[in-house]
Design an enzyme around this catalytic site. Structure first.
Site, PDB file in Angstrom:
ATOM      1  N   ASP A 176     -61.595 -22.161  10.333  1.00 42.72           N
ATOM      2  CA  ASP A 176     -62.798 -21.896   9.425  1.00 42.72           C
ATOM      3  C   ASP A 176     -63.160 -20.407   9.668  1.00 42.72           C
ATOM      4  O   ASP A 176     -63.518 -19.927  10.801  1.00 42.72           O
ATOM      5  CB  ASP A 176     -64.287 -22.734   9.929  1.00 42.72           C
ATOM      6  CG  ASP A 176     -65.296 -22.496   9.415  1.00 42.72           C
ATOM      7  OD1 ASP A 176     -65.722 -23.086   8.274  1.00 42.72           O
ATOM      8  OD2 ASP A 176     -65.987 -21.428   9.615  1.00 42.72           O
TER       9      ASP A 176
ATOM     10  N   TYR B  29     -67.002 -12.512   8.106  1.00 44.36           N
ATOM     11  CA  TYR B  29     -66.449 -12.570   9.405  1.00 44.36           C
ATOM     12  C   TYR B  29     -65.201 -11.229   9.638  1.00 44.36           C
ATOM     13  O   TYR B  29     -65.066 -10.794  10.394  1.00 44.36           O
ATOM     14  CB  TYR B  29     -65.667 -13.871   9.898  1.00 44.36           C
ATOM     15  CG  TYR B  29     -66.526 -14.921   9.767  1.00 44.36           C
ATOM     16  CD1 TYR B  29     -67.832 -14.826   9.722  1.00 44.36           C
ATOM     17  CD2 TYR B  29     -65.964 -15.982   9.964  1.00 44.36           C
ATOM     18  CE1 TYR B  29     -68.743 -16.072   9.811  1.00 44.36           C
ATOM     19  CE2 TYR B  29     -66.553 -17.322  10.049  1.00 44.36           C
ATOM     20  CZ  TYR B  29     -67.913 -17.345   9.863  1.00 44.36           C
ATOM     21  OH  TYR B  29     -68.850 -18.509   9.837  1.00 44.36           O
TER      22      TYR B  29
ATOM     23  N   LYS C 224     -65.459 -18.850   3.016  1.00 38.05           N
ATOM     24  CA  LYS C 224     -66.831 -18.783   2.506  1.00 38.05           C
ATOM     25  C   LYS C 224     -67.185 -17.670   1.607  1.00 38.05           C
ATOM     26  O   LYS C 224     -66.727 -16.238   1.856  1.00 38.05           O
ATOM     27  CB  LYS C 224     -67.688 -18.686   3.635  1.00 38.05           C
ATOM     28  CG  LYS C 224     -67.423 -19.971   4.555  1.00 38.05           C
ATOM     29  CD  LYS C 224     -68.590 -19.872   5.662  1.00 38.05           C
ATOM     30  CE  LYS C 224     -68.495 -20.979   6.813  1.00 38.05           C
ATOM     31  NZ  LYS C 224     -67.093 -20.296   7.552  1.00 38.05           N
TER      32      LYS C 224
ATOM     33  N   HIS D  53     -71.933 -19.476   1.652  1.00 32.75           N
ATOM     34  CA  HIS D  53     -72.256 -19.242   2.852  1.00 32.75           C
ATOM     35  C   HIS D  53     -73.862 -19.318   3.200  1.00 32.75           C
ATOM     36  O   HIS D  53     -74.123 -20.006   4.239  1.00 32.75           O
ATOM     37  CB  HIS D  53     -71.929 -17.898   3.247  1.00 32.75           C
ATOM     38  CG  HIS D  53     -71.368 -17.584   4.607  1.00 32.75           C
ATOM     39  ND1 HIS D  53     -70.756 -16.597   5.285  1.00 32.75           N
ATOM     40  CD2 HIS D  53     -72.017 -18.474   5.948  1.00 32.75           C
ATOM     41  CE1 HIS D  53     -70.671 -16.784   6.409  1.00 32.75           C
ATOM     42  NE2 HIS D  53     -71.684 -17.636   6.921  1.00 32.75           N
TER      43      HIS D  53
ATOM     44  N   LEU E 224     -72.228 -25.476  20.230  1.00 33.34           N
ATOM     45  CA  LEU E 224     -72.526 -25.636  21.366  1.00 33.34           C
ATOM     46  C   LEU E 224     -73.404 -24.773  22.004  1.00 33.34           C
ATOM     47  O   LEU E 224     -73.985 -24.165  22.981  1.00 33.34           O
ATOM     48  CB  LEU E 224     -71.301 -24.879  22.219  1.00 33.34           C
ATOM     49  CG  LEU E 224     -69.924 -25.969  22.288  1.00 33.34           C
ATOM     50  CD1 LEU E 224     -68.576 -25.054  22.845  1.00 33.34           C
ATOM     51  CD2 LEU E 224     -70.116 -27.126  22.606  1.00 33.34           C
TER      52      LEU E 224
ATOM     53  N   ILE F 237     -66.858 -27.108  14.583  1.00 34.23           N
ATOM     54  CA  ILE F 237     -65.878 -26.089  14.792  1.00 34.23           C
ATOM     55  C   ILE F 237     -66.241 -25.073  15.867  1.00 34.23           C
ATOM     56  O   ILE F 237     -66.702 -24.031  15.655  1.00 34.23           O
ATOM     57  CB  ILE F 237     -65.772 -25.404  13.396  1.00 34.23           C
ATOM     58  CG1 ILE F 237     -67.377 -24.929  12.991  1.00 34.23           C
ATOM     59  CG2 ILE F 237     -65.100 -26.160  12.344  1.00 34.23           C
ATOM     60  CD1 ILE F 237     -67.221 -23.954  11.635  1.00 34.23           C
TER      61      ILE F 237
ATOM     62  N   LYS G 227     -65.830 -22.308  18.706  1.00 27.79           N
ATOM     63  CA  LYS G 227     -65.009 -20.980  18.577  1.00 27.79           C
ATOM     64  C   LYS G 227     -64.779 -20.447  20.302  1.00 27.79           C
ATOM     65  O   LYS G 227     -65.749 -20.865  21.029  1.00 27.79           O
ATOM     66  CB  LYS G 227     -65.858 -19.854  18.032  1.00 27.79           C
ATOM     67  CG  LYS G 227     -65.270 -18.577  17.879  1.00 27.79           C
ATOM     68  CD  LYS G 227     -66.501 -17.410  17.826  1.00 27.79           C
ATOM     69  CE  LYS G 227     -66.684 -17.017  19.349  1.00 27.79           C
ATOM     70  NZ  LYS G 227     -67.551 -15.794  19.737  1.00 27.79           N
ATOM     71  N   SER G 228     -63.544 -19.889  20.386  1.00 27.52           N
ATOM     72  CA  SER G 228     -63.410 -19.359  21.524  1.00 27.52           C
ATOM     73  C   SER G 228     -62.041 -18.432  21.598  1.00 27.52           C
ATOM     74  O   SER G 228     -61.185 -18.734  20.514  1.00 27.52           O
ATOM     75  CB  SER G 228     -63.301 -20.326  22.835  1.00 27.52           C
ATOM     76  OG  SER G 228     -62.890 -19.559  23.962  1.00 27.52           O
TER      77      SER G 228
ATOM     78  N   ARG H 168     -60.299 -22.534  27.346  1.00 22.57           N
ATOM     79  CA  ARG H 168     -61.298 -23.206  26.607  1.00 22.57           C
ATOM     80  C   ARG H 168     -60.831 -23.676  25.162  1.00 22.57           C
ATOM     81  O   ARG H 168     -61.384 -24.603  24.768  1.00 22.57           O
ATOM     82  CB  ARG H 168     -62.569 -22.110  26.290  1.00 22.57           C
ATOM     83  CG  ARG H 168     -63.415 -21.878  27.745  1.00 22.57           C
ATOM     84  CD  ARG H 168     -64.431 -21.007  27.602  1.00 22.57           C
ATOM     85  NE  ARG H 168     -65.279 -20.827  28.694  1.00 22.57           N
ATOM     86  CZ  ARG H 168     -66.076 -19.667  29.135  1.00 22.57           C
ATOM     87  NH1 ARG H 168     -66.559 -19.085  28.245  1.00 22.57           N
ATOM     88  NH2 ARG H 168     -66.767 -19.765  30.257  1.00 22.57           N
TER      89      ARG H 168
ATOM     90  N   ASN I  54     -61.630 -27.335  24.602  1.00 21.14           N
ATOM     91  CA  ASN I  54     -62.771 -27.920  23.157  1.00 21.14           C
ATOM     92  C   ASN I  54     -62.206 -28.858  22.509  1.00 21.14           C
ATOM     93  O   ASN I  54     -62.787 -29.785  21.935  1.00 21.14           O
ATOM     94  CB  ASN I  54     -63.113 -26.780  22.568  1.00 21.14           C
ATOM     95  CG  ASN I  54     -64.068 -25.912  23.233  1.00 21.14           C
ATOM     96  OD1 ASN I  54     -64.471 -26.162  23.993  1.00 21.14           O
ATOM     97  ND2 ASN I  54     -64.087 -24.752  22.780  1.00 21.14           N
TER      98      ASN I  54
END
Length: 274
Positions: A44, A49, A74, A105, A187, A226, A228-229, A234, A238
């Site tokens: 994603d 971004y 998006k 978005h 999270l 979704i 993120k890391s 991690r 996840n």
């Protein structure tokens, strides 16, 4: 890996994917590469971004076949009036011929062009350039307008959703109208959620981390998620949430954490276009 059926042409979407919000372009390639190696198949990203090119490099260099991947990007707020051109620009940055999911978005209500933008997304869907189309951060009032004024129901609505902000009313509206729910910041943005004593108790009970407990909660709610890391450990942790189950008491304990407090912007008043 679980997948959920979208309301468009029998398209299935992995229930757990990899997000790249706030991952710089020069780090996105490595992060997505690590995610693909760990077993993620859904990625994603977004124009905002500024890492679509890095994501595209990772996809191009991967040995995972394109048809096995699910790629979402998006439409940014400033582009509601030029959605089809903005879509082509995103495709070029990603180095792809199509995306699996294209999303508006934010609704940007003060601009009031999201219905116009959605009609452009409908054309992209009908042309096969986007296999599914959806929205992010739409409230009930925004979704109602799309349902009343356009032809295609959004496949999903990506919203802020975590144990502290559970959005039950909006999720119920989604379910009643065949719209899947996808969680961003699942999270809690590192804002204290993962240190909650209730989650620590459940993590100890199941021999898991608090993050895995929260992700499993999302999965059992039927939410697309979704995380993120950029940390290899991690990233692997996840996705390792399909080998245990939270019992009804566990789910109730997490449900009791709902405080109704947002960490991100309220879509009703978020009108940024720059």
């Amino acid at each position: 890996m679980n997948s959920l059926l979208l309301n468009t042409n029998g398209v299935h979407m992995p229930q757990l994917g990899f997000g790249v919000w706030r991952v710089p372009d020069d780090e996105a390639e490595q992060a997505v590469t690590l995610a693909l190696r760990a077993g993620y198949r859904s990625i994603d990203t977004a124009k905002l971004y500024d890492n679509e090119e890095g994501v595209g490099r990772a996809l191009a260099n991967s040995d995972v076949r394109r048809e096995k991947l699910f790629v979402a990007t998006k439409l940014w707020n400033a582009d509601h009036g030029r959605a089809e051109q903005a879509f082509e620009e995103s495709l070029a940055r990603l180095g792809l011929d199509y995306v699996d999911l294209y999303l508006i978005h934010w609704p940007v209500p003060a601009q009031d062009k999201y219905v116009q933008a959605w009609k452009s997304l409908e054309r992209l869907y009908q042309d096969g350039r986007a296999r599914a189309i959806g929205v992010c951060n739409f409230g009930v009032e925004h979704l109602r307008r799309l349902l009343e004024e356009t032809s295609i129901t959004p496949a999903l609505n990506q919203i802020e959703l975590h144990p502290y902000f559970q959005q039950k009313e909006l999720r119920a509206f989604h379910e009643a109208n065949g719209i899947l729910t996808e969680a961003w910041s699942p999270l809690g943005q590192g804002r204290g959620l993962l240190g909650d004593p209730a989650l620590a108790t459940l993590a100890a009970k199941h021999g898991r981390t608090p993050a895995q407990i929260v992700l499993r909660w999302h999965i059992q709610l039927g939410t697309i998620v979704i995380p993120k890391s950029t940390t290899p450990e991690r990233i692997k942790e996840n996705i390792d949430v399909f080998q245990f189950i939270l019992d009804p008491e566990d789910m109730a304990a997490i449900g009791a954490l709902n405080s109704g407090v947002r960490f991100g912007p309220d879509p009703a008043g978020f009108n940024r276009v720059s």
